[in-house]
Design an enzyme around this catalytic site. Structure first.
Site, PDB file in Angstrom:
ATOM      1  N   GLY A 470       2.381   7.108   3.980  1.00  0.00           N
ATOM      2  CA  GLY A 470       1.064   6.617   4.362  1.00  0.00           C
ATOM      3  C   GLY A 470       0.764   5.159   4.070  1.00  0.00           C
ATOM      4  N   THR A 634      -2.928  -3.402   4.641  1.00  0.00           N
ATOM      5  CA  THR A 634      -2.483  -2.082   4.185  1.00  0.00           C
ATOM      6  C   THR A 634      -2.718  -1.932   2.682  1.00  0.00           C
ATOM      7  OG1 THR A 634      -0.231  -2.940   4.031  1.00  0.00           O
ATOM      8  CG2 THR A 634      -0.794  -1.711   6.011  1.00  0.00           C
ATOM      9  N   LYS A 701       4.489  -6.585  -7.075  1.00  0.00           N
ATOM     10  CA  LYS A 701       4.596  -5.468  -8.007  1.00  0.00           C
ATOM     11  C   LYS A 701       3.961  -4.253  -7.321  1.00  0.00           C
ATOM     12  CE  LYS A 701       2.260  -7.578 -11.481  1.00  0.00           C
ATOM     13  NZ  LYS A 701       1.759  -7.887 -12.845  1.00  0.00           N
ATOM     14  N   GLY A 702       4.236  -3.060  -7.836  1.00  0.00           N
ATOM     15  CA  GLY A 702       3.757  -1.831  -7.185  1.00  0.00           C
ATOM     16  C   GLY A 702       2.240  -1.711  -7.170  1.00  0.00           C
ATOM     17  N   GLY A 704       0.516   1.475  -5.366  1.00  0.00           N
ATOM     18  CA  GLY A 704      -0.021   2.798  -5.012  1.00  0.00           C
ATOM     19  C   GLY A 704      -0.662   3.534  -6.173  1.00  0.00           C
ATOM     20  N   GLU A 705      -0.028   3.518  -7.331  1.00  0.00           N
ATOM     21  CA  GLU A 705      -0.541   4.299  -8.470  1.00  0.00           C
ATOM     22  C   GLU A 705      -1.779   3.641  -9.091  1.00  0.00           C
ATOM     23  OE1 GLU A 705       1.415   6.926  -8.596  1.00  0.00           O
ATOM     24  OE2 GLU A 705       3.168   6.057  -7.618  1.00  0.00           O
TER      25      GLU A 705
END
Lengths: 738, 328
Positions: A470, A634, A701-702, A704-705
């Protein structure tokens, strides 16, 4: 390249947007292969014990039924017969062996699968299967079984931790000790789980799966059935949300593969919404306690964090619930304790912000409580205790802009309107409260491989076996390739979700852009270099590092006439295509040198009705320090989705079990409340957007979490600010506030 | 789902005859509840008689009141100009129910016949006297957060789930039914029933009877009304407690009042004594508090729903305050 939205940092729209909104995107359940049959599961109605007898006769003689698969007649599974641990592939195997024996581990466990020529006939026949059980006493209540917690065996990082003096908070001049409870929550992506399995020969298998890792699914299935990996083809190009629930192969997937073998036809299984609660994981119900103590001027001297986590009785699940406590603040004395409590229920599985979202609810509530005890602004308290480097491993941060994020968020929400006294303000007959909280998650990067292939016509094909559940993975990858190669996005195609593509890690832990994106970046850099090498005399006078890659050409700014298109390079060298496959990973050296984390800060303003206890989030600001933002469009959607998930955590979501029977009583969308549009306020998303120099070539860096981590405590803190009532057991429903 | 026959009726007569012939047949209107019940195996009719094409879709002004066809859609009634003008409480209650999609499908007659949303009723593995008389009540000692505080019996503590019906109860509606023996009128207060010894019976309809319309008398409650629904999320959730409040005011004096509650009983819970306590009084929070106190007489909580003993009176006061224009 003219369009800056196609560069890293742009706002490019999703490459698959048209497919998704026109029905052109095919999800696993939509595949119709010849001779397809339909599987429907029969759930156990007891919670613990054995199947004495299972009567399948009525179902077998129902119209259209091909087989009723049970532990009595299921084909043998090679890995199970070899008595190998079923938890193949680092715990991503099914954990429990489907239809292998008569043991019942939890209520709702599949005891049979009816396969019929239509879904409706299979559903009806499934209702005719009746089992007799030898029932044993069960335990599903975490609260009643806290004393039975075990030290985790499978995760070293969750063993008891101590830095400095133990329980030092107790002797601090200002201290508090409180318990925080998170109920079990269920991922509930829109798309139901399931699989379509087809044997193409005695040792060849094709599956259409809902998975967060086609390579993971391929490996687990190959190991389980002892097949060469290449004989298992996994297709999963589109996934309708997962939030972690598809990070493993579930027993019902193995059962479907067995059923396909038994009927010698392809079988499709789509589980029901009710079964999404019972057999496909959840965020575990967790009891936590925090003790925290500070000096009178607000220096935190000690913190202790205990977590007791709901588990199944057949394997161990762990998540980093107590991790954030070790490094988020500069605290000399820290101890953490993590216990897993085995219960007769399906295993949990990581759910967005796994562990950290649960831990942050306790930690960030406790910090807020401490700020009131000290009568200091909670942002001030956090800044006062900001760690200049990672206090857990004594390493410099690769980047940490959390203080900048505090400032940006405070400005946006209007923090100056907040009173440091609770229950101080009313607006339209409602108590007004402001709250904030911090979130963090490791900035993970895993080894990944990408292939970049330039075609004779100058178009680019990029491939990697990544997933897109997603976030818009394909879009980010096209953007990275477009940026590096200087090829317009509409001439680039990114392929993912196929097990025969180059290796990519699972889409979990916010690591896809960092892992696969870095591989795409590096593959494209190498492809560019190859093109320069092959360009012959054209660029001989130009320095390689001054070249500009734009409009599908190599340009030398100093000698404009020397520019040459990629297509021309291939043509001159008589090459039909030029291909680079590149594995990318972060050096171990780099990982040892820096503490790499993403950070989020959530701010909310709430209204609370004084007599009905209804909480309304009026405004939310979600901020991320996630390095360079590859795609602002996004990424904003991700942050907004996380904030909505956080509203659910804080206010509405709770999966309830009637412990007398071990059965869920609200496993449906009417009674388990995910937030609806009317619950969601204006959400402003802000990014620090500063490059991390060490994590990835893009500086990202990430994300989603961290999008969800901290949102729930921010709301709980705002509710306290509004009402003076501290709710330490989520969700904050009206009954808790009247 | 068990296989079933489907037939379509276009006249009340043929529908009633078809139902009379088949003991396990059921009427199908919007299907927003029945289809769920069939999917879960809670209700297993052999035959569905589709009545959604019966010509009872109109909302018609009568000499003293309004007649709402049983097949009128919930959204149609909620949006109707006449209803909004003369009986706004009904429109408010309808819009508080379900979701826009469901309101576009659900009918007035069907809404009245919704079954309870008790989790033990829906789970065929659990005990439920309403689903299977004599099996016991799973909710009484179970997870009863959503359950009744008024009029329960030892056999059932379920609540009636409709919002529309709470307003209809407050507005003194009459239910018009056609049956094998002809037409009869049921005062709304007598339409739904308390569980008593027969929780399997939600209402007083007799076998073979078909709801054709609901009528409302002329109402002085066009202005000072409110439907307050307290729930776990802002939309698409059943009421923890809901209150339909209507006041007829003469300046600050209450000439008459109507009050009914949802989410608290096996039927729409009309608060006649509280209404009486309001008549002749001056509009004030204290007046409303007193009425709320009267309204709570006889309430009894269970393990998980005792909060309703406080939430219900609070909600009554709040609804009355909004109806009277006392809030910000």
């Amino acid at each position: 390249m003219k369009n800056k939205d196609e560069k890293i940092g742009g706002r490019m729209s999703r490459v698959d947007a048209v497919l998704k909104v026109t029905g052109g995107a095919t999800y696993f359940a939509e595949y119709e292969v010849p001779n397809l049959t339909y599987g429907v599961l029969v759930p156990s109605t007891i919670t613990r014990g054995r199947i004495k007898n299972i009567d399948t006769k009525k179902a077998e003689s129902a119209p259209g039924v091909l087989v009723v698969l049970t532990h009595v007649n299921a084909p043998k599974v090679p890995a199970y017969e070899a008595k190998e641990p079923s938890k193949t592939s680092s715990g991503r195997g099914p954990g429990m062996m489907a239809f292998h024996n008569d043991e019942i581990h939890f209520n709702g466990q599949p005891i049979a699968m009816v396969v019929a020529d239509t879904f409706e006939r299979a559903t009806y026949a499934a209702s005719l299967v009746k089992a007799e059980y030898q029932e044993q006493k069960h335990q599903t209540d975490l609260k009643a079984n806290l004393a039975k917690g075990n030290v985790p065996k499978t995760n070293k990082s969750l063993q008891d931790y101590q830095r400095g003096e133990k329980d030092a908070y107790k002797t601090a001049p200002v201290n508090l000790e409180e318990e925080y409870v998170l109920p079990s929550e269920v991922h509930n992506p829109m798309e139901l789980h399931g699989i379509l399995a087809q044997w193409d020969g005695p040792d060849k298998l094709t599956v259409y799966a809902k998975t967060q890792g086609v390579k993971m699914t391929q490996q687990v299935i190959a190991e389980t059935f002892k097949l060469p990996k290449e004989n298992v083809q996994v297709h999963s190009q589109f996934v309708g949300g997962a939030f972690g629930m598809s990070l493993r192969v579930w027993p019902h997937e193995i059962a479907t593969i067995l059923a396909a073998k038994k009927v010698n036809r392809p079988v499709k299984l789509v589980i029901t919404r009710n079964e999404m609660f019972t057999i496909a994981g959840y965020r575990p119900h967790t009891h936590q306690k925090i003790g925290i103590g500070a000096t009178k001027d607000g220096k935190i001297v000690g913190i202790s964090h205990w977590a007791n986590v709901q588990n199944s009785n057949y394997e161990e699940f762990t998540e980093a619930t107590v991790a954030m406590t070790k490094f988020m603040y500069q605290i000399p004395n820290v101890n953490t304790t993590y216990r897993v409590v085995p219960l007769d229920i399906c295993s949990p599985i990581p759910m967005r912000g796994p562990g950290e979202a649960t831990g942050a609810f306790a930690l960030e509530s406790a910090i807020d409580e401490l700020s009131y005890a000290l009568d200091v602004d909670p942002i001030e308290l956090r800044i006062m205790n900001y760690p200049e480097k990672d206090p857990e491993r004594d390493l410099p941060w690769s980047s940490n802009y959390v203080r900048e994020a505090y400032k940006m968020g405070a400005d946006k929400i209007g923090w100056s309107n907040r009173s440091n006294q609770p229950k101080a303000k009313m607006e339209d007959g409602m108590w007004v409260g402001y709250g904030m909280a911090t979130g963090t998650f490791g900035a993970h990067r895993r080894p990944a491989t990408a292939r970049a292939c330039l075609n004779a016509n100058g178009t680019l094909l990029v491939q990697s076996a990544a997933s897109d559940i997603g976030p818009g993975t394909g879009t980010a990858m096209v953007q990275i390739a477009a940026d590096v190669m200087g090829i317009p996005a509409n001439r680039i195609k990114f392929e993912l979700g196929e097990s025969n593509l180059p290796d990519a890690p699972i889409q979990g832990g916010s690591a896809t852009v960092a892992s696969v994106g870095s591989a795409v970046h590096e593959a494209c850099i190498e492809l560019r270099q190859k093109l320069v090498e092959l360009s012959g005399n054209a660029l001989k006078n130009a320095k390689v590092d001054t070249l500009v890659y734009e409009d599908g050409k190599i340009n030398s700014p100093k000698d404009r006439s020397a520019s040459i298109t990629y297509a021309e390079v291939l043509k001159r060298n008589n090459l039909p295509k030029l291909e680079v496959t590149k594995e990318s990973k972060l050096s171990e050296d780099q990982q040892k040198k820096f503490a790499m984390y993403s950070f989020s800060v959530h701010f909310v303003k709430v209204h609370v009705h004084p007599t009905t206890g209804v909480v309304k989030v009026k405004h939310a600001v979600a901020l991320a320090d996630a390095g360079t933002i590859v795609n602002h469009k996004t990424a904003s959607s991700q942050m907004m989705g996380g904030a909505v998930g956080g509203i659910g955590m804080a206010l509405t979501e709770e999966a309830v079990i009637d412990h007398r029977f071990g059965r869920y009583v609200n496993n449906n969308f009417a009674d388990y409340h995910v937030p609806v549009n009317a619950d969601v306020p204006e959400v402003d998303v802000l990014f620090v957007d500063k490059k991390d120099p060490y994590t990835t070539p893009m500086g990202s860096k990430g994300l989603g979490e961290i999008a969800i981590i901290g949102m729930a405590p921010a709301i709980a803190n705002a509710v306290y600010n509004a009402t003076g009532k501290r709710i330490r057991e989520l969700p904050i429903t009206p009954d808790k506030l009247i | 789902m068990k296989a079933f026959q489907y037939v379509r009726s276009t006249t009340a007569k043929s529908a009633i005859e078809a139902l009379a012939k088949d003991p396990s047949a059921m009427f199908l209107a919007g299907g927003t509840n029945l289809v769920d019940l069939m999917k879960r195996g809670v209700t297993e009719p052999d035959k569905l008689i589709d009545i959604s094409r019966l010509p009872y879709t109109k909302i018609e002004k009568e000499s003293s009141g309004v007649r709402i066809g049983a097949m009128a859609l919930n959204s149609q009634v909620a949006d109707d100009k006449l209803i909004q003008e003369k009986w706004p409480l009904l429109s408010l209650a309808l819009n508080a129910g379900a979701s826009a999609q469901l309101r576009n499908k659900a009918t007035v007659g069907g809404n009245m016949l919704q079954r309870t949303r008790c989790g033990y009723f829906y789970d065929t593995e659990m005990d439920c006297n309403k689903r299977q008389p004599g099996s016991g009540c799973g909710a009484k000692e179970g997870y009863n957060r959503m359950h009744a505080i008024f009029g329960t019996s030892e056999h059932c503590i379920a609540v009636h789930p409709s919002d529309m019906c709470i307003a209809l109860a407050a507005l003194d509606a009459t239910v018009i039914v056609q049956g094998p023996k002809g037409e009869r009128k049921i005062p709304f207060a007598d339409f739904h029933r308390l569980p008593g010894d027969h929780p399997e019976k939600d209402n007083t309809l007799e076998k073979g009877e078909l709801i054709t319309a609901v009528t409302l008398p002329d109402s002085p409650y066009a202005k000072n009304v409110h439907y307050l629904k307290v729930r776990d999320r802002t939309s698409y959730a059943f009421a923890l407690v809901s209150v339909a409040a209507a006041l007829e005011l003469d300046g600050k004096t209450i000439k008459s009042a109507r009050l009914a509650m949802g989410g608290v009983a096996h039927k729409p819970w009309r608060l006649l004594e509280a209404e009486k306590a309001l008549v002749g009084q001056t509009v004030s929070e204290a007046t409303f508090q007193k009425a709320a106190e009267v309204a709570m007489t006889g309430a009894k909580g269970y393990e998980y729903n005792s909060f309703k003993l406080k939430l219900a009176p609070n909600s009554i006061v709040e609804a009355l305050k909004i109806a009277a224009g006392l809030t910000a």
